[in-house]
Design an enzyme around this catalytic site. Structure first.
Site, PDB file in Angstrom:
ATOM      1  N   ARG A  11       0.841  -1.197   0.000  1.00  0.00           N
ATOM      2  CA  ARG A  11       0.000   0.000   0.000  1.00  0.00           C
ATOM      3  C   ARG A  11       0.877   1.248   0.000  1.00  0.00           C
ATOM      4  NH1 ARG A  11       2.540   2.397   3.031  1.00  0.00           N
ATOM      5  NH2 ARG A  11       2.429   2.623   5.280  1.00  0.00           N
ATOM      6  N   HIS A  18      -0.642  10.004  10.250  1.00  0.00           N
ATOM      7  CA  HIS A  18      -0.741  10.184  11.704  1.00  0.00           C
ATOM      8  C   HIS A  18      -2.121  10.705  12.116  1.00  0.00           C
ATOM      9  CE1 HIS A  18       3.317   8.979  12.654  1.00  0.00           C
ATOM     10  NE2 HIS A  18       3.676   9.546  11.511  1.00  0.00           N
ATOM     11  N   GLY A 102       8.896   0.744   2.605  1.00  0.00           N
ATOM     12  CA  GLY A 102       7.835   1.690   2.934  1.00  0.00           C
ATOM     13  C   GLY A 102       6.511   1.391   2.259  1.00  0.00           C
ATOM     14  N   SER A 104       4.709  -1.332   3.029  1.00  0.00           N
ATOM     15  CA  SER A 104       3.963  -2.236   3.918  1.00  0.00           C
ATOM     16  C   SER A 104       4.184  -3.714   3.634  1.00  0.00           C
ATOM     17  CB  SER A 104       2.459  -1.927   3.860  1.00  0.00           C
ATOM     18  OG  SER A 104       2.162  -0.856   4.701  1.00  0.00           O
ATOM     19  N   ASP A 146      -2.769   0.664   7.423  1.00  0.00           N
ATOM     20  CA  ASP A 146      -2.041  -0.171   6.471  1.00  0.00           C
ATOM     21  C   ASP A 146      -2.778  -1.483   6.198  1.00  0.00           C
ATOM     22  OD1 ASP A 146      -0.004   1.791   6.491  1.00  0.00           O
ATOM     23  OD2 ASP A 146       0.763   0.935   8.337  1.00  0.00           O
TER      24      ASP A 146
HETATM   25  C1  GLA Z   1       2.506   3.710  10.041  1.00  0.00           C
HETATM   26  C2  GLA Z   1       1.403   3.012  10.837  1.00  0.00           C
HETATM   27  C3  GLA Z   1       0.023   3.504  10.401  1.00  0.00           C
HETATM   28  C4  GLA Z   1      -0.052   5.022  10.384  1.00  0.00           C
HETATM   29  C5  GLA Z   1       1.140   5.624   9.654  1.00  0.00           C
HETATM   30  C6  GLA Z   1       1.155   7.126   9.743  1.00  0.00           C
HETATM   31  O1  GLA Z   1       2.460   3.329   8.696  1.00  0.00           O
HETATM   32  O2  GLA Z   1       1.475   1.606  10.646  1.00  0.00           O
HETATM   33  O3  GLA Z   1      -0.957   2.950  11.245  1.00  0.00           O
HETATM   34  O4  GLA Z   1      -0.162   5.544  11.686  1.00  0.00           O
HETATM   35  O5  GLA Z   1       2.369   5.117  10.147  1.00  0.00           O
HETATM   36  O6  GLA Z   1       0.071   7.655   9.062  1.00  0.00           O
END
Ligand code: GLA
Length: 333
Positions: A11, A18, A102, A104, A146
């Protein structure tokens, strides 16, 4: 019995960072890079990986995923400990998601493992289960974005997600734009200030109530300067997500790009999750012709930037398209 094949995409978040752990708005998409597990039933959970030297071998009950070795097995163990399955799997993991890039890769692994172990609930339940698994495995109180994006992806669409109501509104990604992800710097949220940010938001909410419904003036009235800044970011970022979705729907690509730049500035100045290296990468890409907007994406303290551009404007990086969420494919031959 023929083996099962499970596929979970990576993703990228276009805007809204945040905000998830205060029940706010995010705007990610599931992307065309996948983690695949090919497996058959077994009495334990045994997985090898094309990208890892050591296999993972776990019983069906795991108490402490953080103690599992090798390290990639902790994500598997987090899911096993949440599901406590009666039947295990034996199989192989492979991925086209850049590991640690980055996008996921670890979250996709968690979602794929849950489906391979026979998880049968809704998209929301799958996201909730794998979020808990991630929190257990990493010890970091990350939000649901994510896993929710990976579970709920819609082909050709970015996902306007309400992380409080746990709803997804798909918004078409225009055909005449590129979404490009550039890897800038390796990072892990373990040991980062991520957990501090979660605490700072909780402090803000104890003072002014839910950030999801707070207005900018109320956020700006918080006494403590640091907590005030964090709250101001979250409140404005929730607004930017809605404006960005509207801009995409209206094909206002310049406007969408401006919102991405404003989001980055807010992460840098108010939320303080950027780094000088990330800022330099954003500034550079923003200066290139054909770039509508660019920002840091995800947890921060390193990681990736994402740009919205005219087709072909940015050749450096991974051009990604929006795909459907994780699923069990037809049984393999
Ligand atoms: C990481 C966390 C998410 C989200 C982002 C910031 O990817 O896994 O849950 O908080 O940071 O948006």
């Amino acid at each position: 019995m023929s083996p099962t094949v499970v596929r979970a995409p990576g993703r990228v978040n276009l805007i809204g960072d945040h905000t998830d752990y205060t029940g706010g708005l995010v705007f990610p998409m599931a992307v065309d890079r996948w983690t695949e597990i090919r497996c058959a039933p077994h009495d334990r959970v045994e997985l090898t990986s094309a990208d890892e030297a050591e296999p993972v071998s776990l019983p069906l009950r795991v108490d402490d995923p953080t103690a599992v070795s090798p390290a990639w097995g902790r994500y598997v163990a987090g899911v096993v400990s949440e599901m406590a399955p009666t039947q295990g799997i034996r199989g192989r993991v492979s991925t086209t998601i850049p590991i640690g890039g980055g996008m996921s890769s670890s979250h996709a692994l968690e979602v794929a493992v849950a489906l391979a172990l026979g998880f049968e609930g809704s998209v929301v339940e799958l996201a909730q289960l794998t979020q808990r698994a991630e929190n257990r495995a990493s010890g970091v109180p990350t939000g649901i974005m994510d896993q929710f994006a990976i579970a709920g992806g819609v082909a050709g669409h970015a996902l306007l997600m309400d992380c409080g109501a746990l709803t997804i509104t798909p918004v078409p990604v225009p055909d005449d734009v590129d979404v490009v992800v550039q890897f800038v710097a390796h990072r892990t949220l373990v040991g980062s200030a991520y957990a501090d940010r979660v605490r700072e938001c909780a402090t803000a909410e104890a003072e002014i109530g839910p950030l999801r419904t707070a207005d900018p003036a109320t956020a700006a009235s918080i006494a403590d300067l640091v907590v005030r800044r964090r709250a101001m970011h979250v409140v404005a970022e929730n607004r930017r997500v809605l404006d960005f979705a509207d801009a995409l729907r209206a094909h206002d690509l310049a406007g969408a790009g401006q919102l991405m730049l404003a989001s980055h500035a807010s992460l840098r100045d108010l939320y303080e999750t950027s780094t000088t290296q990330m800022d330099a990468a954003v500034d550079h890409v923003a200066s290139l012709p054909g770039v509508y907007g660019v920002r840091m994406t995800g947890g921060g303290f390193g990681g990736c930037i994402v740009a919205l551009t005219e087709p072909g404007a940015l050749t450096d990086g991974w051009r990604v398209t929006a795909v459907e969420g994780a699923r069990v494919l037809d049984a393999a031959p």
